[in-house]
Design a protein around this motif. Structure first.
Motif, short mmCIF file in Angstrom:
data_model
loop_
_atom_site.label_atom_id
_atom_site.label_comp_id
_atom_site.label_asym_id
_atom_site.label_seq_id
_atom_site.Cartn_x
_atom_site.Cartn_y
_atom_site.Cartn_z
N GLN B 28 0.83 -1.20 0.00
CA GLN B 28 0.00 0.00 0.00
C GLN B 28 0.87 1.26 0.00
O GLN B 28 0.57 2.25 -0.68
N VAL B 30 3.84 1.58 -1.23
CA VAL B 30 4.44 1.77 -2.56
C VAL B 30 3.41 2.36 -3.52
O VAL B 30 3.69 3.32 -4.25
N THR B 31 2.19 1.80 -3.51
CA THR B 31 1.18 2.31 -4.45
C THR B 31 0.79 3.75 -4.08
O THR B 31 0.53 4.56 -4.97
N LYS B 33 2.82 5.96 -2.84
CA LYS B 33 3.90 6.80 -3.37
C LYS B 33 3.76 6.98 -4.88
O LYS B 33 4.00 8.06 -5.41
N LEU B 34 3.38 5.90 -5.56
CA LEU B 34 3.17 6.00 -7.00
C LEU B 34 2.06 7.00 -7.31
O LEU B 34 2.18 7.82 -8.21
#
Lengths: 195, 125
Positions: B28, B30-31, B33-34
């Motif tokens: 979560q 990482v997504t 941050k994306l």
């Protein structure tokens, strides 16, 4: 748009979707391989917080470069290589220092008692018996699937030094992990062809 | 042979991902941050569009004034009054519906709106 159902499919399909801008597809790849990347970084010697930071950065870099991944190898291997490179870049100064020392067998090899036997198949426990340089070289070659030559190039140390670190590391791991009946000779010739 | 077996076993062990209790949280993060990166990119694209649109409009209007002014210089001081009248007239046309400058400004604003709409649509899709 609509309900948030995670995309399914093979890694290569998800990577293709991610390359087309589908961030949810890439999120699924993170879900599938996040633990492997984090685990590899810890096995390379990173502390948990650093490992998680570098793993996150590796996935962000991976998303930027996802168009370069064409499915020739496993996605896990591809993203692990990115993570390993990022980690080495982060600790390169420290790594050079450690590797330049080329320490002799200063780390204890486990005794053959019952407690040690319980740890035989625990790779993470066994890795603790290796020096930093040995742990780094073994984990790069066996965890990130780098060749000896690749490791030597990125670590900026002689190929022979990498080979000797790997050899000593394997000997220690074998001593800790192999069944008692196997008194293995000290040879790691299999990896030689990689160098 | 034992060496090969051991190295095969070692590669297999390395291939087995450890189990982290916060694996979902990590994914979560990482997504998130994306998504943040994409949102920032969208804002930058929009801001760039606004700046470019304003610059283009300013250039259009500025070029018009500059042309008028140079023409006035060439025609001489005796025509200054006439030129000023003309310039004033042209300037007034900016605010008259159907004037050419107004059309250009409208086109620039429409372009900006379209750019925002496209970035928004890309985010939604």
């Amino acid at each position: 748009m609509g309900t948030e159902r995670p995309p399914t499919g093979h890694d290569v399909e998800l990577a293709a979707l991610a390359a087309a801008g589908d961030r949810r597809a890439f999120g699924e790849l993170v879900r599938r391989h996040g633990s492997a990347v984090r685990g590899l970084l810890r096995r390379l010697g990173a502390d948990p917080a650093t490992a998680d930071d570098v793993a996150q950065d590796a996935f962000l870099v991976g998303y930027e470069q996802i168009a370069d991944y064409r499915g020739e190898g496993a996605f896990a291997g591809w993203i692990k290589k990115i993570a390993a490179r990022l980690y080495l870049r982060k600790v390169k100064r420290e790594a050079r220092f450690v590797l330049a020392e080329a320490p002799e067998d200063e780390a204890p090899i486990g005794s053959d008692g019952s407690a040690a036997r319980a740890d035989r198949l625990d790779l993470d426990e066994a890795l603790k018996s290796l020096s930093k340089a040995e742990r780094l070289c073994v984990s790069l070659c066996y965890g990130a699937d780098w060749s000896h030559a690749e490791a030597a190039e990125v670590l900026n140390i002689p190929l022979g030094t990498v080979k000797s670190h790997v050899k000593r590391g394997l000997d220690k791991l074998r001593a800790r992990m192999a069944p008692p009946s196997e008194s293995a000779p000290n040879d790691s010739a299999r990896r030689e062809h990689r160098g | 042979m034992a060496d090969l077996d051991f190295e095969t076993q070692l590669s297999r062990l390395y291939g087995q991902a450890p189990v982290f209790r916060d694996a979902e949280l990590f994914a979560q993060q990482v997504t998130d941050k994306l998504d943040r990166g994409w949102a920032l990119r969208r804002v930058l694209i929009g801001a760039t569009g606004v700046v470019a649109g304003v610059a283009a409009a300013a250039q259009l209007v500025g070029a018009r004034f500059s042309t008028e002014f140079s023409q006035m210089s060439q025609e001489g001081a005796q025509q200054l009054d006439l030129g000023l009248d003309k310039l004033t007239h042209r300037y007034d046309q900016l605010f008259v519906l159907g004037g050419s400058e107004t059309v250009w400004l409208a086109v620039a604003l429409a372009g900006l709106a379209l750019a925002f709409a496209v970035t928004r649509l890309m985010d939604e899709v």
